[in-house]
Design a protein around this motif. Structure first.
Motif, mmCIF file in Angstrom:
data_model
loop_
_atom_site.group_PDB
_atom_site.id
_atom_site.type_symbol
_atom_site.label_atom_id
_atom_site.label_comp_id
_atom_site.label_asym_id
_atom_site.label_seq_id
_atom_site.Cartn_x
_atom_site.Cartn_y
_atom_site.Cartn_z
ATOM 1 N N MET A 1 -9.295 -26.586 -20.518
ATOM 2 C CA MET A 1 -8.307 -27.406 -19.817
ATOM 3 C C MET A 1 -8.985 -28.324 -18.806
ATOM 4 O O MET A 1 -8.564 -29.460 -18.607
ATOM 5 C CB MET A 1 -7.272 -26.507 -19.141
ATOM 6 C CG MET A 1 -6.249 -25.959 -20.111
ATOM 7 S SD MET A 1 -4.883 -25.146 -19.289
ATOM 8 C CE MET A 1 -5.594 -23.573 -18.916
ATOM 9 N N ALA B 1 -10.368 -31.196 -20.771
ATOM 10 C CA ALA B 1 -9.266 -32.041 -21.239
ATOM 11 C C ALA B 1 -8.719 -32.892 -20.102
ATOM 12 O O ALA B 1 -8.423 -34.076 -20.275
ATOM 13 C CB ALA B 1 -8.153 -31.181 -21.833
ATOM 14 N N PHE B 2 -8.612 -32.283 -18.919
ATOM 15 C CA PHE B 2 -8.111 -33.029 -17.767
ATOM 16 C C PHE B 2 -9.066 -34.174 -17.419
ATOM 17 O O PHE B 2 -8.634 -35.319 -17.209
ATOM 18 C CB PHE B 2 -7.950 -32.096 -16.565
ATOM 19 C CG PHE B 2 -7.486 -32.808 -15.322
ATOM 20 C CD1 PHE B 2 -6.164 -33.190 -15.173
ATOM 21 C CD2 PHE B 2 -8.390 -33.118 -14.307
ATOM 22 C CE1 PHE B 2 -5.743 -33.858 -14.037
ATOM 23 C CE2 PHE B 2 -7.967 -33.791 -13.166
ATOM 24 C CZ PHE B 2 -6.644 -34.154 -13.038
ATOM 25 N N VAL C 1 -4.051 -31.910 -21.298
ATOM 26 C CA VAL C 1 -4.086 -30.529 -20.809
ATOM 27 C C VAL C 1 -3.086 -29.673 -21.595
ATOM 28 O O VAL C 1 -3.358 -28.514 -21.903
ATOM 29 C CB VAL C 1 -3.796 -30.483 -19.289
ATOM 30 C CG1 VAL C 1 -3.632 -29.057 -18.813
ATOM 31 C CG2 VAL C 1 -4.924 -31.148 -18.526
ATOM 32 N N ALA D 1 -4.721 -28.785 -24.803
ATOM 33 C CA ALA D 1 -5.843 -27.887 -24.538
ATOM 34 C C ALA D 1 -5.328 -26.481 -24.261
ATOM 35 O O ALA D 1 -5.936 -25.488 -24.654
ATOM 36 C CB ALA D 1 -6.651 -28.392 -23.348
ATOM 37 N N PHE D 2 -4.158 -26.387 -23.614
ATOM 38 C CA PHE D 2 -3.555 -25.085 -23.329
ATOM 39 C C PHE D 2 -3.061 -24.427 -24.618
ATOM 40 O O PHE D 2 -3.226 -23.228 -24.838
ATOM 41 C CB PHE D 2 -2.398 -25.264 -22.343
ATOM 42 C CG PHE D 2 -1.581 -24.017 -22.135
ATOM 43 C CD1 PHE D 2 -2.108 -22.943 -21.431
ATOM 44 C CD2 PHE D 2 -0.295 -23.927 -22.644
ATOM 45 C CE1 PHE D 2 -1.363 -21.795 -21.242
ATOM 46 C CE2 PHE D 2 0.453 -22.770 -22.451
ATOM 47 C CZ PHE D 2 -0.086 -21.707 -21.755
ATOM 48 N N PHE E 1 -2.841 -23.794 -16.186
ATOM 49 C CA PHE E 1 -2.166 -24.858 -16.933
ATOM 50 C C PHE E 1 -1.037 -25.472 -16.109
ATOM 51 O O PHE E 1 -0.932 -26.683 -15.944
ATOM 52 C CB PHE E 1 -1.626 -24.278 -18.250
ATOM 53 C CG PHE E 1 -0.631 -25.152 -18.950
ATOM 54 C CD1 PHE E 1 -1.019 -26.350 -19.531
ATOM 55 C CD2 PHE E 1 0.708 -24.779 -19.031
ATOM 56 C CE1 PHE E 1 -0.102 -27.153 -20.177
ATOM 57 C CE2 PHE E 1 1.628 -25.582 -19.675
ATOM 58 C CZ PHE E 1 1.216 -26.768 -20.239
ATOM 59 N N GLU F 1 -0.898 -29.353 -14.665
ATOM 60 C CA GLU F 1 0.224 -30.222 -15.017
ATOM 61 C C GLU F 1 0.953 -30.694 -13.756
ATOM 62 O O GLU F 1 1.379 -31.837 -13.656
ATOM 63 C CB GLU F 1 1.214 -29.499 -15.948
ATOM 64 C CG GLU F 1 0.672 -29.206 -17.334
ATOM 65 C CD GLU F 1 0.499 -30.458 -18.196
ATOM 66 O OE1 GLU F 1 0.988 -31.520 -17.805
ATOM 67 O OE2 GLU F 1 -0.132 -30.354 -19.263
#
Lengths: 171, 279
Positions: A55, A58-59, A80, A83-84, B17, B21
């Motif tokens: 993640m 990806a971020f 993200v 990716a998660f 996660f 986000e």
């Protein structure tokens, strides 16, 4: 992770990024089909990478693409998200014989059918999140959905094409 | 306690996660379309110079079209010069109005478009002029064909412009023939068409009516072309639903002008003074 994999990962990060922002940014078919090939990098990271690092990478990638697109947070959020989901999806679609000898999930190591089931849903989820966040809600639902569908097909097609170009199938 | 830590540990991927986000959405909401810093935009010096390099290579492919546009622009300007030779002697009240208007000159700074998009719902343009050249956030940008957008952020040598094709941008507009005011706003669908909002339903509109800037805000001068009315219908009882065909083809922008309003600083200073007094 061996140093060879490490170096090739860094190189492909830069390659995906530059290809995305210099060539594909203005490559839009029929006003609806965008290509976000950079997620191929996230899909084809080595399997042994843990979910947190995945993640994080990806971020970083999504955020860098965002700067070039003037869309801070949008590509990062969508990247993200996939990716998660990637580790769970990989678990669900484990091929016969498992992933024992496989370092990187791509067409070189796995067959086309598997790659299809692996990448197409993730590409679709990424594009769905991306376009609906970008549109700022579900206000223009069907218009945005058209963009999502055609873009997913285009990205997937280019993804497959690039694999045939850059990874020779091991005999 | 140990149980709780174990629980958190087993859900760490999900929690991280959610956190990332959250950060993404915070960045998204926080990034105000105007007056934001240049670091995270295409106007930052690194990204700007990368796009500059790309533009230096790709600009050769559309040279013929650019040349033609610049030649047309020149022709129009020559025409304007010949028209603007008004008498300096003040004979009537009308002449003095003309003179005082002439004093109120907008400055124009030519810039090259080095990065552009038209298909997203929030489109931006990067130009190769920045703080060093006097560009500031909030300035208007026009081209020979009409309105282009507003400057969002600047670095020393580059600026990011919110294009008219951006869902957050509203431009105060006027229908030339009838003199009615409205607001030009893009509905994210077609990069050739924008909407004109808030035109009341009792006005008699015609297809092909010219839509221009109103000059109500300090961003654009008066009477800069936006486009022509292509279609209109009564969607609600009180307002028209108007499609305006844009005079600019945004996908082919090459050279633009940044509009400098000489009274802008005066206005900002005045507003700042007010704030200080309150404090």
């Amino acid at each position: 992770m061996s140093s060879r994999v490490y170096i090739s990962t860094v190189i492909s990060f830069v390659a995906y990024l530059l290809f995305q922002v210099l060539f594909l940014k203005n490559f839009i078919l029929f006003d609806t089909a965008f290509c976000f090939i950079y997620i191929g990098f996230i899909l084809m990271l080595p399997l042994e990478i843990g979910p947190l690092l995945l993640m994080g990478i990806a971020f970083t990638l999504g955020f860098t693409v965002d700067i070039f697109y003037d869309s801070i947070g949008i590509n990062a959020a969508a990247s993200v998200l996939i990716a998660f989901l990637r580790p769970y999806w990989l678990n669900i679609i484990t091929p016969r014989g498992g992933y024992e000898e496989i370092v990187i999930p791509n067409l070189k190591t796995l067959d086309l059918g598997w790659f299809f089931t692996y990448s197409l849903p993730l590409v679709f989820i990424h594009h769905f999140a991306l376009f609906f966040i970008e549109a700022g809600g579900f206000g223009t639902f069907f218009f945005t959905l058209t963009k999502v569908l055609f873009s997913s097909i285009l990205t997937f097609f280019i993804l497959i094409l690039s694999q045939y170009l850059f990874y020779k199938k091991a005999v | 306690m140990y149980q709780l830590l174990k629980l958190i540990h087993s859900y760490r991927a999900f929690l991280v996660f959610l956190f990332i986000e959250f950060v993404c959405f915070w960045l998204l909401v926080r990034s105000n379309p105007y007056h934001s810093a240049a670091y995270f935009h295409t106007s930052s010096s690194i990204i700007g110079s990368i796009y500059q390099t790309r533009s230096n290579i790709t600009q050769y492919f559309n040279l013929p079209a650019v040349n033609e546009e610049l030649a047309n622009d020149n022709a129009q300007l020559r025409e304007l010069i010949s028209q603007s030779q008004v008498p300096i002697v003040v004979n009537s009240a009308e002449d003095s109005i003309k003179l005082s208007k002439a004093e109120y000159n907008y400055g124009f700074l030519s810039a090259k478009v080095i990065n552009n998009s038209t298909q997203l719902s929030h489109n931006f343009i990067t130009i190769n002029k920045g703080k060093v050249n006097g560009v500031q956030p909030g300035m208007g940008v026009i081209s020979a064909n009409g309105v282009v957008g507003k400057v969002m952020s600047v670095s020393d040598h580059f600026a990011t412009v919110s294009s008219l094709l951006n869902n957050d941008v509203y431009v105060s507009a006027v229908v030339k023939r009838t003199g009615n005011f409205g607001s030009a706003h893009w509905d994210t669908r077609d990069p050739l068409i924008t909407k004109l909002m808030f035109v009341p339903s009792h006005i008699q509109l015609q297809q092909g009516d010219t839509v221009m800037t109103s000059g109500f805000n300090s961003i654009f001068p008066e009477k800069i072309l936006i486009g022509f009315i292509e279609e209109f219908s009564l969607q609600t009882d009180s307002f028209y639903d108007i499609d305006v065909k844009l005079s600019n083809d945004f996908s082919r922008l090459s050279y633009v002008y940044v509009v400098r309003n000489p009274r802008r600083e005066e206005r900002i200073n005045l507003e700042n003074e007010k704030i200080e007094e309150v404090e």
